[in-house]
Design a protein around this motif. Structure first.
Motif, mmCIF file in Angstrom:
data_model
loop_
_atom_site.group_PDB
_atom_site.id
_atom_site.type_symbol
_atom_site.label_atom_id
_atom_site.label_comp_id
_atom_site.label_asym_id
_atom_site.label_seq_id
_atom_site.Cartn_x
_atom_site.Cartn_y
_atom_site.Cartn_z
ATOM 1 N N TYR A 1 -1.366 55.475 -37.144
ATOM 2 C CA TYR A 1 -0.934 54.383 -37.770
ATOM 3 C C TYR A 1 0.677 54.193 -37.642
ATOM 4 O O TYR A 1 1.200 53.070 -37.726
ATOM 5 N N ASP B 1 2.334 52.062 -35.176
ATOM 6 C CA ASP B 1 2.609 50.426 -35.303
ATOM 7 C C ASP B 1 4.053 50.221 -35.696
ATOM 8 O O ASP B 1 4.598 49.443 -35.201
ATOM 9 N N ASN C 1 -5.107 48.754 -47.396
ATOM 10 C CA ASN C 1 -4.029 48.041 -46.597
ATOM 11 C C ASN C 1 -3.681 46.771 -47.157
ATOM 12 O O ASN C 1 -2.532 46.358 -47.353
ATOM 13 N N GLU D 1 0.245 46.386 -49.255
ATOM 14 C CA GLU D 1 1.217 45.307 -48.575
ATOM 15 C C GLU D 1 1.511 44.479 -49.897
ATOM 16 O O GLU D 1 2.694 43.897 -50.046
ATOM 17 N N MET E 1 5.824 47.566 -44.152
ATOM 18 C CA MET E 1 5.137 48.316 -43.053
ATOM 19 C C MET E 1 4.961 49.901 -43.564
ATOM 20 O O MET E 1 3.825 50.520 -43.452
ATOM 21 N N CYS F 1 1.591 51.711 -44.614
ATOM 22 C CA CYS F 1 1.240 53.080 -43.776
ATOM 23 C C CYS F 1 1.196 54.119 -44.504
ATOM 24 O O CYS F 1 -0.214 54.838 -44.428
ATOM 25 N N ARG G 1 -1.256 43.837 -30.751
ATOM 26 C CA ARG G 1 -1.770 44.653 -31.952
ATOM 27 C C ARG G 1 -0.377 44.979 -32.670
ATOM 28 O O ARG G 1 -0.130 45.061 -33.833
ATOM 29 N N THR H 1 0.748 41.864 -34.628
ATOM 30 C CA THR H 1 0.044 41.694 -35.637
ATOM 31 C C THR H 1 0.512 42.502 -36.917
ATOM 32 O O THR H 1 0.665 41.885 -38.069
ATOM 33 N N TYR H 2 0.929 43.691 -36.520
ATOM 34 C CA TYR H 2 1.121 44.600 -37.457
ATOM 35 C C TYR H 2 2.546 44.268 -38.048
ATOM 36 O O TYR H 2 2.861 43.938 -39.244
ATOM 37 N N TRP H 3 3.491 43.806 -37.250
ATOM 38 C CA TRP H 3 4.781 43.242 -37.502
ATOM 39 C C TRP H 3 4.922 41.975 -37.952
ATOM 40 O O TRP H 3 5.644 41.841 -39.159
ATOM 41 N N SER I 1 2.371 40.799 -40.230
ATOM 42 C CA SER I 1 2.025 41.220 -41.461
ATOM 43 C C SER I 1 3.113 41.640 -42.399
ATOM 44 O O SER I 1 3.359 41.110 -43.551
#
Length: 759
Positions: free
Chosen positions: A155, A158, A486, A490, A505, A509, A583, A586-588, A590
């Motif tokens: 993870y 990311d 998750n 956040e 992030m 994580c 991918r 998407t994480y960035w 978020s």
């Protein structure tokens, strides 16, 4: 590790070494007599599925941590972590199947047992041999556990990828490896300290392990399993390979030749260009009402053995959300659902339905320019995505306190835990020290490598993992289902550290992975119990896999980013369409939404999405309501209704692809209700082996397609199936007259041109 000690006296009295196996009758079922040569019946697990899958015998003299273990586990963990990291940056998806690993490592282990020298060597006062004897089942199982631990895309990748690709700075090798190892290992220390509650009790089954136990015992032809005869008098191993071969061949249909079988949205065909039909019946972009999928990977072998009540709760929640709530919201354009036009998505939009981009509001340090943002229209979420947050809050709060109580009151020690007393245990202090070391290393990473997250924020993230791991672990162990952390991580970080996307992030994580990894490792510890692997060997094997995986994750990430940066940051499209940074994006994204934009703004009490917080109230009150109903109507099994699992099902498809719901539910009813009720002996005899064989065959098909047909390694290794009714339009020809459909589900107009059903 060769000297495992002697059998403790209390274990000897219950499990004499020569009398700890079951007898089977000529039909392959457990015999009612002659279970033991003793007068009294041998103690067994109170869980029927465990009694069926896990033999009651052990040989403490079998070597486990051998040269073969080190060599084979390193090879497959390195390969697996590289492949999974490779998939992470590819537009095509794939998986590194543990069944593939187990089959190939079995063959390799047998081969090494024949060719390696048997001479003994002395090293630091210890004698060892490269070939201590036949390749055995415990050695094999520990290889699988080590490989499973290391074969993933960590993870933390990311975070490292996002900062490298989108911010232009790279954390050095030491900091990167420390981040990967600590995010993977903090849960490891927790697992060891919580094993008393989540591994030792009999009711903590960890259902997926039962299939693995049957798989290993079938391959190694252990006494209990070799005596059972299947259909036509076949051995279990022959039955396994026949089913594997059949599923391997079949899966080429939905996965490659006829993907229409993957998305069999038959109701779309009635009116394919109607926007409402598309929203309701498409399983690609809509809710997939009464849609079928004939792809086994969308069903999964777990449907055949996970507890019936838990599965019905999950599928019931999905039906309630996507087949009932969704159509109501769509038809009434609630919160602009139809205006947005995309039924299920995690993207943000303006009121008029155009897509929102946060990049234009960011300052040089990637925080939000408040003045600029407030001067314009606010960003909106798709209603189903907002509801997904509410469902996650219900899942988190529902049954949390009940599961805490259940975990702490579980006192019935598993018979397999008693058998494990023959081996020296790993002291709690070992795990505690290990956890402290990892936590301190994580604090150093946060303080010295530009993560925006202070040390106290890291400790808060780890505390959240500690507080919620036990109740979530209980759910996973008993039902096979459990919520994640998750979303809540956040939100918490968004409130305490607003305007810091990188910190968000990192917080997510560590908070999420501490719980997730702990559950994964706890499941492996239970598998070690079932397979009678010495605890200290498990300690070595799990951490070994983590180290190998971390190193090859990092190396693969660096090589891919350096060679494909333009495609990953979208500055130059990949001409072959094989590399993508989606991918990471998407994480960035978020991190920007919850770290930069912030939940205080998105979920303000005077805003559109205030209702998400109702989830906490519903989650806490629902168990009370069920308790009151149980008192009023005691004959009804209210305890089987799990609000957390229902809520998890309600938020199962936040980004679409709701295929397989109908087919999975039918599979559950057939196997877990009809066969388990009316053909119990058949279910006992076949279900776990059949599940393992079907999953193995499907996994092999996916691997072959990815490597040799789908350009998984090279664009030269791509075989395109000519267009026919079983597949869909060729990319780039969406608007040709004879191929007007949006996708393979035959539902939706190309280019958003509808014949009817428009706004």
């Amino acid at each position: 590790m060769a000297d495992h000690g002697t059998v403790a006296s209390d274990v000897k009295s219950e499990f004499p070494p020569e009398k700890t196996s079951f007898e089977f009758n000529e039909k392959g079922n457990l015999s009612d007599t002659n279970v033991s040569l003793q007068e009294e019946e041998v103690e067994n697990s109170p869980i029927e599925a465990v009694r069926l899958a896990v033999p009651l015998h052990d040989d403490p003299t079998l070597p486990v941590v051998t040269f073969r273990f080190w060599f084979i586990s390193f090879l497959f963990a390195a390969l697996g972590s590289t492949i999974q990291q490779y998939y992470f940056f590819r537009s095509t998806s794939g998986s590194y199947s543990i069944f593939f690993v187990n089959l190939v490592s079995y063959t390799m282990g047998k081969f090494l047992a024949k060719v390696l020298p048997t001479a003994k060597f002395s090293l630091f006062g210890h004698n060892f041999s490269l070939n201590p004897g036949p390749f055995n089942i415990k050695e094999h199982a520990l290889i699988g556990i080590a490989v499973a631990t290391g074969s993933n895309a960590a993870y933390a990748i990311d975070i490292l990828s996002a900062t490298d690709i989108f911010l232009g700075f790279r954390v050095n090798a030491l900091g990167s490896l420390l981040m990967i190892i600590t995010t993977q290992s903090c849960g490891y220390g927790m697992a060891g300290m919580l094993r008393k509650y989540l591994v030792y009790p009999a009711e903590m089954v960890w259902w997926g392990n039962l299939v693995q136990v049957v798989f290993y015992n079938t391959l190694h032809k252990t006494d209990d399993f070799s005596r059972i005869r299947m259909v036509r008098g076949w051995s279990r191993l022959k039955f396994f390979w026949v089913v594997v071969g059949g599923m391997f061949l079949y899966q080429f249909l939905p996965q490659w030749l006829a993907p229409i079988l993957l998305y069999f949205d038959w109701l779309c065909w009635i009116n394919p260009f109607n926007q409402n039909f598309w929203a309701f019946f498409s399983s690609v972009s809509g809710s997939g009402i009464f849609s079928f999928s004939f792809d086994w990977t969308s069903i999964g072998g777990s449907a055949m053995y996970l507890p019936l009540a838990a599965q019905l709760c999950s599928y019931g929640g999905a039906i309630l959300s996507y087949w009932i709530i969704f159509p109501f919201l769509w038809l009434n354009n609630v919160l602009g659902m139809k205006t947005i036009g995309v039924p299920m998505t995690s993207r943000l939009f303006y009121d008029n339905g155009t897509r929102f981009s946060i990049n234009q509001f960011l300052t040089s340090d990637y925080s939000v320019n408040e003045t600029m943002y407030e001067a314009g229209p606010p960003a909106n979420m798709a209603p189903m995505y907002a509801l997904g947050f509410m469902y996650s809050f219900i899942a988190l709060s529902g049954y949390i306190w009940t599961n805490w109580k259940r975990a702490l009151s579980s006192t019935e020690v598993d018979v397999h835990t008693k058998m494990m007393r023959v081996y020296p245990e790993v002291p709690q202090l070992w795990y505690a020290i290990f956890y402290v070391i990892m936590a301190v290393a994580a604090c150093l990473v946060c303080e010295f490598y530009g993560t925006q997250l202070p040390w106290w924020g890291l400790l808060l993230a780890l505390f959240m993992g500690w507080a919620l791991t036990l109740p979530i672990g209980v759910m996973n162990a008993i039902t096979g289902y459990g919520p994640g952390l998750n979303v809540i991580t956040e939100l918490v970080c968004g409130y305490i550290l607003p305007g810091k996307p990188i910190a968000n992030m990192v917080f997510k994580c560590y908070g999420y992975m501490a719980m997730y990894q702990c559950n994964q490792l706890m499941s492996d510890l239970k598998l070690g119990h079932y397979m009678k692997i010495p605890p200290r060997a498990m300690f070595v094997g799990q951490f070994w896999g983590t180290l190998v995986g971390a190193f090859f994750n990092y190396i693969t990430m660096i090589l891919i980013i350096d060679s494909q940066r333009a495609a990953l940051d979208n500055s130059k499209p990949d001409p072959n369409g094989l590399w993508t940074g989606q991918r990471v994006q998407t994480y960035w994204g978020s991190g920007l939404i919850y770290g930069a934009l912030g939940p205080a703004r998105m979920f303000a009490l005077d805003g559109k999405y205030w209702f998400v917080y109702i989830g906490f109230l519903v989650g806490f009150l629902a168990p009370v309501l069920l308790w009151l109903l149980s008192k009023k109507f005691p004959k009804i099994s209210w305890s089987k209704i799990n609000i957390s699992i229902i809520a998890g099902g309600m938020g199962a498809f936040p980004n679409g692809y709701s295929m397989g719901l109908t087919t999975s539910l039918i599979t559950v009813v057939i196997f877990q209700y009809y066969i388990a009720t009316y053909h119990k002996n058949w279910w006992k005899k076949y279900v776990f082996l059949l599940s393992a064989a079907l999953d193995t065959g499907a996994a092999f098909t996916g691997l072959v397609i990815f490597l040799f047909l789908g350009a998984g390694i090279s664009s030269k290794l791509q075989v395109v199936v000519p267009p026919w009714w079983g597949n869909y339009y060729v990319p780039g020809e969406e608007n040709t007259p004879n191929m007007p459909y949006r996708s393979v589900d035959r539902c939706g107009a190309a280019g958003d041109k509808w014949q009817s059903g428009t706004l």
